[in-house]
Scaffold this motif. Structure first.
Motif, PDB file in Angstrom:
ATOM      1  N   ALA A 189       1.148  17.364  -6.006  1.00 39.04           N
ATOM      2  CA  ALA A 189       0.041  18.267  -5.634  1.00 39.04           C
ATOM      3  C   ALA A 189      -0.878  17.672  -4.574  1.00 39.04           C
ATOM      4  O   ALA A 189      -2.102  17.740  -4.693  1.00 39.04           O
ATOM      5  CB  ALA A 189      -0.748  18.644  -6.885  1.00 39.04           C
ATOM      6  N   SER A 190      -0.299  17.092  -3.512  1.00 38.97           N
ATOM      7  CA  SER A 190      -1.072  16.368  -2.510  1.00 38.97           C
ATOM      8  C   SER A 190      -1.403  17.167  -1.258  1.00 38.97           C
ATOM      9  O   SER A 190      -2.329  16.799  -0.533  1.00 38.97           O
ATOM     10  CB  SER A 190      -0.309  15.108  -2.080  1.00 38.97           C
ATOM     11  N   ARG A 210      -7.217  19.237  10.985  1.00 40.27           N
ATOM     12  CA  ARG A 210      -6.487  18.895   9.767  1.00 40.27           C
ATOM     13  C   ARG A 210      -5.838  17.534   9.939  1.00 40.27           C
ATOM     14  O   ARG A 210      -5.650  17.046  11.052  1.00 40.27           O
ATOM     15  CB  ARG A 210      -5.401  19.924   9.455  1.00 40.27           C
ATOM     16  N   ARG A 211      -5.454  16.934   8.819  1.00 42.41           N
ATOM     17  CA  ARG A 211      -4.682  15.694   8.850  1.00 42.41           C
ATOM     18  C   ARG A 211      -3.234  16.005   8.504  1.00 42.41           C
ATOM     19  O   ARG A 211      -2.953  16.994   7.835  1.00 42.41           O
ATOM     20  CB  ARG A 211      -5.272  14.681   7.876  1.00 42.41           C
ATOM     21  N   PHE A 212      -2.322  15.157   8.965  1.00 43.48           N
ATOM     22  CA  PHE A 212      -0.914  15.507   8.815  1.00 43.48           C
ATOM     23  C   PHE A 212      -0.074  14.301   8.450  1.00 43.48           C
ATOM     24  O   PHE A 212      -0.389  13.159   8.766  1.00 43.48           O
ATOM     25  CB  PHE A 212      -0.371  16.143  10.097  1.00 43.48           C
ATOM     26  N   LEU A 213       1.022  14.615   7.749  1.00 39.60           N
ATOM     27  CA  LEU A 213       2.102  13.664   7.501  1.00 39.60           C
ATOM     28  C   LEU A 213       3.376  14.315   8.007  1.00 39.60           C
ATOM     29  O   LEU A 213       3.768  15.391   7.521  1.00 39.60           O
ATOM     30  CB  LEU A 213       2.225  13.332   6.016  1.00 39.60           C
ATOM     31  N   LEU A 214       4.017  13.696   8.988  1.00 38.10           N
ATOM     32  CA  LEU A 214       5.245  14.197   9.593  1.00 38.10           C
ATOM     33  C   LEU A 214       6.367  13.209   9.307  1.00 38.10           C
ATOM     34  O   LEU A 214       6.167  11.992   9.388  1.00 38.10           O
ATOM     35  CB  LEU A 214       5.091  14.357  11.103  1.00 38.10           C
ATOM     36  N   VAL A 215       7.547  13.735   8.995  1.00 40.10           N
ATOM     37  CA  VAL A 215       8.701  12.889   8.703  1.00 40.10           C
ATOM     38  C   VAL A 215       9.899  13.400   9.490  1.00 40.10           C
ATOM     39  O   VAL A 215      10.156  14.614   9.534  1.00 40.10           O
ATOM     40  CB  VAL A 215       9.040  12.900   7.192  1.00 40.10           C
ATOM     41  N   ASP A 216      10.639  12.492  10.094  1.00 38.05           N
ATOM     42  CA  ASP A 216      11.905  12.840  10.741  1.00 38.05           C
ATOM     43  C   ASP A 216      12.753  11.579  10.822  1.00 38.05           C
ATOM     44  O   ASP A 216      12.230  10.485  11.048  1.00 38.05           O
ATOM     45  CB  ASP A 216      11.675  13.411  12.145  1.00 38.05           C
ATOM     46  N   GLY A 249      -9.924  19.382   7.464  1.00 35.69           N
ATOM     47  CA  GLY A 249      -9.848  18.208   6.604  1.00 35.69           C
ATOM     48  C   GLY A 249      -8.678  18.202   5.642  1.00 35.69           C
ATOM     49  O   GLY A 249      -8.394  17.170   5.033  1.00 35.69           O
ATOM     50  N   ASP A 250      -8.000  19.343   5.485  1.00 33.75           N
ATOM     51  CA  ASP A 250      -6.849  19.402   4.592  1.00 33.75           C
ATOM     52  C   ASP A 250      -5.668  18.621   5.152  1.00 33.75           C
ATOM     53  O   ASP A 250      -5.559  18.391   6.360  1.00 33.75           O
ATOM     54  CB  ASP A 250      -6.411  20.856   4.375  1.00 33.75           C
ATOM     55  N   PRO A 269       0.833  -1.200   0.000  1.00 35.42           N
ATOM     56  CA  PRO A 269       0.000   0.000   0.000  1.00 35.42           C
ATOM     57  C   PRO A 269       0.867   1.249   0.000  1.00 35.42           C
ATOM     58  O   PRO A 269       1.976   1.261   0.528  1.00 35.42           O
ATOM     59  CB  PRO A 269      -0.789  -0.129   1.313  1.00 35.42           C
ATOM     60  N   PRO A 270       0.393   2.306  -0.616  1.00 35.71           N
ATOM     61  CA  PRO A 270       1.189   3.540  -0.632  1.00 35.71           C
ATOM     62  C   PRO A 270       1.335   4.111   0.770  1.00 35.71           C
ATOM     63  O   PRO A 270       0.476   3.917   1.642  1.00 35.71           O
ATOM     64  CB  PRO A 270       0.370   4.469  -1.534  1.00 35.71           C
ATOM     65  N   LEU A 271       2.437   4.816   0.965  1.00 36.57           N
ATOM     66  CA  LEU A 271       2.669   5.437   2.268  1.00 36.57           C
ATOM     67  C   LEU A 271       1.586   6.449   2.590  1.00 36.57           C
ATOM     68  O   LEU A 271       1.145   6.574   3.721  1.00 36.57           O
ATOM     69  CB  LEU A 271       4.036   6.116   2.278  1.00 36.57           C
ATOM     70  N   TRP A 272       1.149   7.181   1.549  1.00 37.22           N
ATOM     71  CA  TRP A 272       0.133   8.216   1.765  1.00 37.22           C
ATOM     72  C   TRP A 272      -0.907   8.145   0.668  1.00 37.22           C
ATOM     73  O   TRP A 272      -0.602   7.877  -0.494  1.00 37.22           O
ATOM     74  CB  TRP A 272       0.776   9.606   1.739  1.00 37.22           C
ATOM     75  N   HIS A 273      -2.160   8.370   1.041  1.00 36.89           N
ATOM     76  CA  HIS A 273      -3.247   8.574   0.087  1.00 36.89           C
ATOM     77  C   HIS A 273      -4.265   9.480   0.768  1.00 36.89           C
ATOM     78  O   HIS A 273      -4.224   9.672   1.985  1.00 36.89           O
ATOM     79  CB  HIS A 273      -3.853   7.242  -0.365  1.00 36.89           C
ATOM     80  N   PRO A 274      -5.194  10.062   0.019  1.00 35.46           N
ATOM     81  CA  PRO A 274      -6.074  11.066   0.619  1.00 35.46           C
ATOM     82  C   PRO A 274      -6.896  10.590   1.800  1.00 35.46           C
ATOM     83  O   PRO A 274      -7.277  11.396   2.659  1.00 35.46           O
ATOM     84  CB  PRO A 274      -6.979  11.467  -0.561  1.00 35.46           C
ATOM     85  N   ASP A 275      -7.182   9.293   1.883  1.00 29.79           N
ATOM     86  CA  ASP A 275      -7.999   8.768   2.977  1.00 29.79           C
ATOM     87  C   ASP A 275      -7.174   8.104   4.070  1.00 29.79           C
ATOM     88  O   ASP A 275      -7.728   7.445   4.951  1.00 29.79           O
ATOM     89  CB  ASP A 275      -9.018   7.765   2.431  1.00 29.79           C
ATOM     90  N   ALA A 276      -5.859   8.243   4.016  1.00 33.29           N
ATOM     91  CA  ALA A 276      -4.995   7.635   5.030  1.00 33.29           C
ATOM     92  C   ALA A 276      -5.170   8.344   6.370  1.00 33.29           C
ATOM     93  O   ALA A 276      -5.607   9.503   6.435  1.00 33.29           O
ATOM     94  CB  ALA A 276      -3.541   7.718   4.587  1.00 33.29           C
ATOM     95  N   PRO A 277      -4.831   7.671   7.470  1.00 40.08           N
ATOM     96  CA  PRO A 277      -4.823   8.373   8.763  1.00 40.08           C
ATOM     97  C   PRO A 277      -3.618   9.299   8.860  1.00 40.08           C
ATOM     98  O   PRO A 277      -2.640   9.160   8.109  1.00 40.08           O
ATOM     99  CB  PRO A 277      -4.715   7.213   9.764  1.00 40.08           C
TER     100      PRO A 277
END
Length: 295
Positions: A35-36, A265-271, A243-244, A9-17
């Protein structure tokens, strides 16, 4: 007959947590779709060391596949060159480190999205040259000055007590900015406005007076470069909607995620730092019970 391996599965998609990833941010972001993200906030390591040799910086701007330089995954870019000084205490080539990450940030930013790049006074003017080339000068929106008054105060020069946040939009004709959603602040001279205006407060300008994270306050996580929630709250309120998706791939203590969660909002954090991810596990568990940790 052997069965085909299940699709990863992809790491990120619009409906991911909402997700926290431990890993190299360049590799992680290179796998994200174009453009995500409506909002990207970046707080890279400040480059505070002694002067090193002059070098040539190559900045690039996407030209829809018609560029002369082949980049990540076969994407092409047009090459633009300029001389910049390199100041480095953590990397042999600071801008060689940061430039490809800004290229990827531009790629994954939504067409109506906004990038906030948080730097100190040593690097902000160099970054603006690079971002002007990457986004186009017409996409420059603001230079925000975050001013504070704590820490050492040298006697041989004016004490440096501010950071710079450069703000760029993907499309200057179609970006999202909601001033009505931003928490207002008191007038510095309330007697000069009507009582109604004084009670309402004013919209913050491009100079933000805001304290650092208190060593004894509720926000303190112990992470050395933690930024205050109040600064991120203004950014998230103004440049995203409920929701963004918000992206921060120098996530550190997870302030972006904590604020994004509180504002819906939803978030993707990387470190890449295990200590940062450990702090985020503790911090985000309370505000975002469904957050996913990867890596």
């Amino acid at each position: 007959m052997s069965q085909p391996a299940p699709a990863v599965p992809p790491l990120w998609h619009p409906d991911a947590p909402s997700t926290v990833v431990q890993g190299d941010n360049l590799a992680v972001v290179a796998d994200l779709p174009d453009a995500s993200f409506r909002l990207i906030y970046l707080d890279p390591p400040f480059n505070t060391g002694r002067p090193q040799a002059r070098q040539t910086l190559t900045s690039v701007r996407s030209e829809g596949g018609a560029g002369s330089v082949i980049g990540f995954k076969g994407r092409s870019y047009e090459r633009i060159k300029g001389d910049l000084l390199s100041y480095d205490d953590r990397f042999e080539d600071y801008w060689g480190f940061l430039e490809p990450r800004l290229i990827e940030a531009w790629r994954v930013l939504a067409d109506d999205g906004t990038l906030y790049l948080h730097l100190d006074y040593r690097e902000s003017h160099y970054a603006k040259v690079l971002l002007d080339a990457l986004f186009g000068r017409e996409s420059f929106l603001n230079e925000i000055i975050w001013a504070y008054d704590y820490g050492a105060k040298p006697k041989n020069r004016w004490p440096a007590k501010h950071d710079t946040i450069l703000v760029y939009v993907k499309d200057p004709s179609a970006y999202h900015f909601d001033s009505a959603a931003v928490e207002r602040e008191p007038y510095m001279a309330p007697g000069l406005v009507t009582p109604e205006k004084a009670q309402l407060g004013k919209l913050p300008t491009d100079v933000w007076w805001h304290t650092i994270v208190s060593p004894t306050g509720r926000e303190k996580t112990g992470y050395p470069t933690q930024k205050p929630e109040g600064v991120l709250r203004r950014i998230v309120q103004a440049s995203s909607r409920e929701g963004d998706w918000v992206l921060d791939f120098f996530a550190g203590s997870g302030t972006t995620g904590a604020v994004a969660s509180a504002l819906g909002r939803r978030f993707l954090l990387v470190d890449s730092n295990p200590a940062a991810v450990a702090v985020m596990r503790d911090r985000l568990a309370a505000c975002e019970p469904g957050v996913r940790f990867v890596g």
